[in-house]
Design a protein around this motif. Structure first.
Motif, mmCIF file in Angstrom:
data_model
loop_
_atom_site.group_PDB
_atom_site.id
_atom_site.type_symbol
_atom_site.label_atom_id
_atom_site.label_comp_id
_atom_site.label_asym_id
_atom_site.label_seq_id
_atom_site.Cartn_x
_atom_site.Cartn_y
_atom_site.Cartn_z
ATOM 1 N N MET A 124 0.825 -1.204 0.000
ATOM 2 C CA MET A 124 0.000 0.000 0.000
ATOM 3 C C MET A 124 0.863 1.259 0.000
ATOM 4 O O MET A 124 0.544 2.247 -0.673
ATOM 5 N N GLY A 125 1.952 1.234 0.762
ATOM 6 C CA GLY A 125 2.831 2.397 0.814
ATOM 7 C C GLY A 125 3.418 2.729 -0.538
ATOM 8 O O GLY A 125 3.470 3.904 -0.946
ATOM 9 N N LEU A 126 3.831 1.710 -1.284
ATOM 10 C CA LEU A 126 4.404 1.933 -2.612
ATOM 11 C C LEU A 126 3.351 2.474 -3.572
ATOM 12 O O LEU A 126 3.615 3.392 -4.351
ATOM 13 N N LYS A 127 2.149 1.896 -3.529
ATOM 14 C CA LYS A 127 1.095 2.353 -4.441
ATOM 15 C C LYS A 127 0.657 3.778 -4.098
ATOM 16 O O LYS A 127 0.388 4.586 -4.992
ATOM 17 N N ALA A 128 0.573 4.077 -2.808
ATOM 18 C CA ALA A 128 0.201 5.430 -2.400
ATOM 19 C C ALA A 128 1.276 6.433 -2.817
ATOM 20 O O ALA A 128 0.970 7.567 -3.196
ATOM 21 N N PHE A 129 2.536 6.013 -2.778
ATOM 22 C CA PHE A 129 3.623 6.874 -3.240
ATOM 23 C C PHE A 129 3.474 7.162 -4.732
ATOM 24 O O PHE A 129 3.667 8.297 -5.183
ATOM 25 N N VAL A 130 3.108 6.126 -5.493
ATOM 26 C CA VAL A 130 2.859 6.319 -6.926
ATOM 27 C C VAL A 130 1.721 7.321 -7.137
ATOM 28 O O VAL A 130 1.796 8.203 -7.996
ATOM 29 N N ALA A 131 0.665 7.188 -6.337
ATOM 30 C CA ALA A 131 -0.466 8.114 -6.445
ATOM 31 C C ALA A 131 -0.033 9.548 -6.162
ATOM 32 O O ALA A 131 -0.462 10.485 -6.840
ATOM 33 N N ALA A 132 0.834 9.717 -5.147
ATOM 34 C CA ALA A 132 1.318 11.056 -4.809
ATOM 35 C C ALA A 132 2.154 11.641 -5.942
ATOM 36 O O ALA A 132 2.010 12.816 -6.292
ATOM 37 N N VAL A 133 3.022 10.817 -6.519
ATOM 38 C CA VAL A 133 3.857 11.277 -7.640
ATOM 39 C C VAL A 133 2.988 11.577 -8.858
ATOM 40 O O VAL A 133 3.204 12.563 -9.564
ATOM 41 N N LEU A 134 1.986 10.736 -9.096
ATOM 42 C CA LEU A 134 1.092 10.928 -10.240
ATOM 43 C C LEU A 134 0.360 12.261 -10.146
ATOM 44 O O LEU A 134 0.264 12.999 -11.140
ATOM 45 N N GLY A 135 -0.136 12.598 -8.972
ATOM 46 C CA GLY A 135 -0.868 13.848 -8.825
ATOM 47 C C GLY A 135 0.017 15.059 -8.701
ATOM 48 O O GLY A 135 -0.421 16.188 -8.943
ATOM 49 N N GLY A 136 1.281 14.850 -8.345
ATOM 50 C CA GLY A 136 2.209 15.956 -8.108
ATOM 51 C C GLY A 136 2.497 16.034 -6.632
ATOM 52 O O GLY A 136 1.788 16.711 -5.891
ATOM 53 N N ILE A 137 3.516 15.300 -6.179
ATOM 54 C CA ILE A 137 3.787 15.185 -4.750
ATOM 55 C C ILE A 137 4.062 16.563 -4.152
ATOM 56 O O ILE A 137 4.809 17.369 -4.704
ATOM 57 N N GLY A 138 3.405 16.842 -3.052
ATOM 58 C CA GLY A 138 3.458 18.168 -2.458
ATOM 59 C C GLY A 138 2.220 18.987 -2.763
ATOM 60 O O GLY A 138 1.954 19.990 -2.105
ATOM 61 N N ASN A 139 1.440 18.549 -3.756
ATOM 62 C CA ASN A 139 0.208 19.235 -4.141
ATOM 63 C C ASN A 139 -0.976 18.437 -3.601
ATOM 64 O O ASN A 139 -1.227 17.307 -4.044
ATOM 65 N N ILE A 140 -1.720 18.997 -2.651
ATOM 66 C CA ILE A 140 -2.773 18.241 -1.967
ATOM 67 C C ILE A 140 -3.935 17.875 -2.894
ATOM 68 O O ILE A 140 -4.308 16.698 -2.983
ATOM 69 N N PRO A 141 -4.538 18.825 -3.634
ATOM 70 C CA PRO A 141 -5.617 18.423 -4.560
ATOM 71 C C PRO A 141 -5.128 17.436 -5.618
ATOM 72 O O PRO A 141 -5.848 16.503 -5.980
ATOM 73 N N GLY A 142 -3.909 17.641 -6.106
ATOM 74 C CA GLY A 142 -3.355 16.733 -7.106
ATOM 75 C C GLY A 142 -3.171 15.330 -6.567
ATOM 76 O O GLY A 142 -3.432 14.337 -7.262
ATOM 77 N N THR A 143 -2.738 15.219 -5.306
ATOM 78 C CA THR A 143 -2.551 13.911 -4.686
ATOM 79 C C THR A 143 -3.885 13.191 -4.525
ATOM 80 O O THR A 143 -3.981 11.976 -4.747
ATOM 81 N N MET A 144 -4.905 13.924 -4.136
ATOM 82 C CA MET A 144 -6.243 13.319 -4.033
ATOM 83 C C MET A 144 -6.670 12.731 -5.369
ATOM 84 O O MET A 144 -7.124 11.582 -5.456
ATOM 85 N N LEU A 145 -6.515 13.526 -6.428
ATOM 86 C CA LEU A 145 -6.900 13.064 -7.757
ATOM 87 C C LEU A 145 -6.007 11.914 -8.216
ATOM 88 O O LEU A 145 -6.475 10.964 -8.854
#
Length: 290
Positions: free
Chosen positions: A220-241
């Motif tokens: 889960m940690g690895l997949k969530a990291f991918v999600a954060a990078v996909l949305g733009g890590i550091g960007n909260i709305p982007g991470t949600m999306l």
């Protein structure tokens, strides 16, 4: 079939988004990738499991106990593992995060066992059918809780004084400190918030899949990291999306390609993002002025 998979994708994507927000909070304020965050998610699930199965507490009470303990754990990890090396090299921070991850995994394994634990049935799942599409009450619960937590986080970050302090610390911690704000306190609160989000996601996963295991945080940690990078890590709305998009990609890929490769889709997406848009969907290039 596709609509059904979209519902499933939104469900798991909501989980990815909640966990990914912990990564993006730590990175946004410290530039730190906290690879122990997935194991905080796991610890939160096991705390709720212990409260329900051993202490025989109500799931709602267990839920909030887990959030409180996980929040304190997040602050404790920041204080013991990261504060002293905050201005150190990225490699030392990475090694420290991996060390915390190993400690948390082994602590849970030694105390709770290495076998898969069945999460107690805390609610009777009901199914609702709409034009051959089935939505379970558990899926509705997960999406509702995730949406609530994400809305609360957005309000906290952009509409409150502590949110202003967090954004100020992220931009310039030295100047923030000179303005009379306790930067250490702000960073501890940030880690606590990330841990609370991770713990909530872990409990929801336990209820959804009815099983827990001590190393569930790694994947889960690895997949969530991918999600954060996909949305733009550091960007909260982007991470949600990013979390939602990853969940949808996994679910649709399972029926369009093969369910056997479902776990590989996240890493294919990560490679493509790093190749073609390293800043993510909503990330911005940072310019360092000399």
């Amino acid at each position: 079939m596709i609509v059904q998979q979209l519902i499933n994708g939104l469900t798991i994507g909501s989980i990815y988004a909640m966990v990914a927000l912990g990564y993006t909070l730590a990175y946004g304020i410290l530039g730190l990738i906290n690879f122990a965050h997935g194991d905080v998610y796991m610890v939160g699930a096991f705390i709720a499991y212990f409260c329900v199965s051993v202490l025989k507490l109500n799931i709602v009470v267990s839920f909030f106990i887990s959030l409180a303990v996980s929040g304190m754990l997040g602050a404790f990890i920041e204080f013991t593992a990261f504060r002293s090396i905050r201005n150190g090299s990225r490699s030392s921070q990475l090694i420290s995060a991996i060390g915390v991850s190993i400690i948390l995994q082994n602590t849970v394994m030694l105390t709770m066992g290495s076998d898969t634990k069945p999460f107690p049935e805390v609610m009777k799942a009901a199914a609702y059918e709409f034009s051959n599409v089935t939505v379970s009450s558990t899926q509705i619960l997960i999406m509702a809780v995730a949406l609530t937590f994400m809305a609360l986080l957005y309000f906290l970050i952009y509409k409150t004084r502590i949110g202003i302090a967090m954004r100020s610390t992220a931009q310039d911690p030295a100047m923030t400190s000179l303005m009379g704000i306790d930067v250490n306190k702000v960073i501890s609160i940030t880690f606590s918030i990330g841990a609370v989000l991770g713990a909530a996601a872990g409990i929801l996963v336990g209820i959804y899949y009815n099983s827990l295991v001590f190393n569930m945080g790694s994947s889960m940690g690895l997949k969530a990291f991918v999600a954060a990078v996909l949305g733009g890590i550091g960007n909260i709305p982007g991470t949600m999306l990013g979390g939602i998009v990853l969940g949808l990609a996994e679910s649709l890929g399972a029926i369009l390609i093969s369910a056997k490769y479902k776990d590989a889709f996240a890493f294919v997406i990560l490679i493509l993002v790093l190749l073609f848009k390293p800043t993510g969907l909503f990330g911005k290039k940072e310019i360092d002025k000399v």
